[in-house]
Design a protein around this motif. Structure first.
Motif, short mmCIF file in Angstrom:
data_model
loop_
_atom_site.label_atom_id
_atom_site.label_comp_id
_atom_site.label_asym_id
_atom_site.label_seq_id
_atom_site.Cartn_x
_atom_site.Cartn_y
_atom_site.Cartn_z
N VAL A 22 0.85 -1.19 0.00
CA VAL A 22 0.00 0.00 0.00
C VAL A 22 0.88 1.24 0.00
N SER A 23 0.57 2.19 -0.88
CA SER A 23 1.27 3.47 -0.90
C SER A 23 0.44 4.48 -0.13
N VAL A 24 1.05 5.09 0.87
CA VAL A 24 0.38 6.09 1.69
C VAL A 24 1.07 7.43 1.47
N PRO A 25 0.32 8.45 1.05
CA PRO A 25 0.93 9.76 0.84
C PRO A 25 1.57 10.30 2.12
N ARG A 26 2.68 10.98 1.98
CA ARG A 26 3.38 11.52 3.15
C ARG A 26 2.53 12.55 3.90
N ASN A 27 1.62 13.22 3.19
CA ASN A 27 0.80 14.24 3.83
C ASN A 27 -0.58 13.72 4.25
N ALA A 28 -0.74 12.40 4.31
CA ALA A 28 -2.03 11.81 4.72
C ALA A 28 -2.32 12.15 6.18
N ALA A 29 -3.60 12.33 6.47
CA ALA A 29 -4.01 12.62 7.85
C ALA A 29 -3.78 11.39 8.73
N GLY A 30 -3.41 11.60 9.97
CA GLY A 30 -3.23 10.49 10.90
C GLY A 30 -1.88 9.84 10.75
N ASP A 31 -1.77 8.65 11.33
CA ASP A 31 -0.51 7.91 11.28
C ASP A 31 -0.51 6.94 10.10
N LEU A 32 0.56 6.19 9.97
CA LEU A 32 0.73 5.27 8.85
C LEU A 32 -0.36 4.20 8.82
N GLU A 33 -0.70 3.64 9.98
CA GLU A 33 -1.74 2.61 10.03
C GLU A 33 -3.09 3.18 9.58
N THR A 34 -3.39 4.40 9.98
CA THR A 34 -4.64 5.04 9.56
C THR A 34 -4.67 5.21 8.04
N GLY A 35 -3.54 5.59 7.46
CA GLY A 35 -3.44 5.73 6.01
C GLY A 35 -3.70 4.41 5.29
N LEU A 64 4.93 6.73 1.21
CA LEU A 64 5.59 5.64 1.90
C LEU A 64 4.95 4.35 1.40
N THR A 65 5.74 3.42 0.92
CA THR A 65 5.23 2.15 0.44
C THR A 65 5.35 1.15 1.57
N VAL A 66 4.21 0.58 1.96
CA VAL A 66 4.14 -0.28 3.14
C VAL A 66 3.73 -1.69 2.74
N THR A 67 4.46 -2.67 3.22
CA THR A 67 4.06 -4.07 3.08
C THR A 67 3.16 -4.38 4.26
N ASP A 86 -7.88 -2.42 -7.76
CA ASP A 86 -8.50 -1.31 -8.48
C ASP A 86 -8.29 0.01 -7.75
N ARG A 87 -7.98 -0.07 -6.46
CA ARG A 87 -7.72 1.14 -5.67
C ARG A 87 -6.33 1.68 -6.02
N PHE A 88 -6.24 2.97 -6.21
CA PHE A 88 -4.94 3.61 -6.45
C PHE A 88 -4.06 3.36 -5.23
N GLY A 89 -2.84 2.91 -5.45
CA GLY A 89 -1.89 2.74 -4.37
C GLY A 89 -1.91 1.38 -3.69
N VAL A 90 -2.73 0.45 -4.18
CA VAL A 90 -2.75 -0.91 -3.61
C VAL A 90 -2.31 -1.88 -4.69
N SER A 91 -1.33 -2.73 -4.37
CA SER A 91 -0.82 -3.67 -5.37
C SER A 91 -0.35 -4.95 -4.70
N GLU A 92 0.03 -5.92 -5.53
CA GLU A 92 0.58 -7.20 -5.07
C GLU A 92 -0.31 -7.86 -4.01
#
Length: 102
Positions: A22-35, A64-67, A86-92
């Motif tokens: 999952v790719s989470v934008p650096r300026n996303a609201a909240g923490d990484l898990e929330t993204g 940030l690309t998160v496994t 189909d969601r932008f930023g979700v792969s594999e």
């Protein structure tokens, strides 16, 4: 597990385990898990994101690309991988259908 749809018919809910990137934008609201929860929970057919386990992180210029390993509740287990990808930023995406609790 089932609930009622808007027309009153029963809709079957499926617990699934998902491993994905999952790719989470650096300026996303909240923490990484929330993204990650926002990204996965926004996919069609995903009713709930129950657990999120962040397995690895790779910083990029704008995101940030998160496994991730996650437990979801979905309306159609067979379509989960395609709907998530189909969601932008979700792969594999790899999906494991579950018959009971994780």
């Amino acid at each position: 597990m089932s609930t009622k749809s808007s027309d009153g018919s029963a809709v079957r809910r499926h617990p699934v385990g998902v491993d994905c990137t999952v790719s989470v934008p650096r300026n996303a609201a909240g923490d990484l898990e929330t993204g990650v929860r926002d990204r996965l929970g926004g996919a069609d057919g995903v009713d709930a994101v129950e657990e999120v386990d962040l397995r690895g992180i790779r910083p990029g210029l704008n995101d940030l690309t998160v496994t991730v390993s996650a437990s979801l509740v979905v309306d159609d287990g067979a379509e989960t991988a395609a709907r998530l990808e189909d969601r932008f930023g979700v792969s594999e995406v790899e999906v494991e259908l579950r018959t009971g609790p994780p």
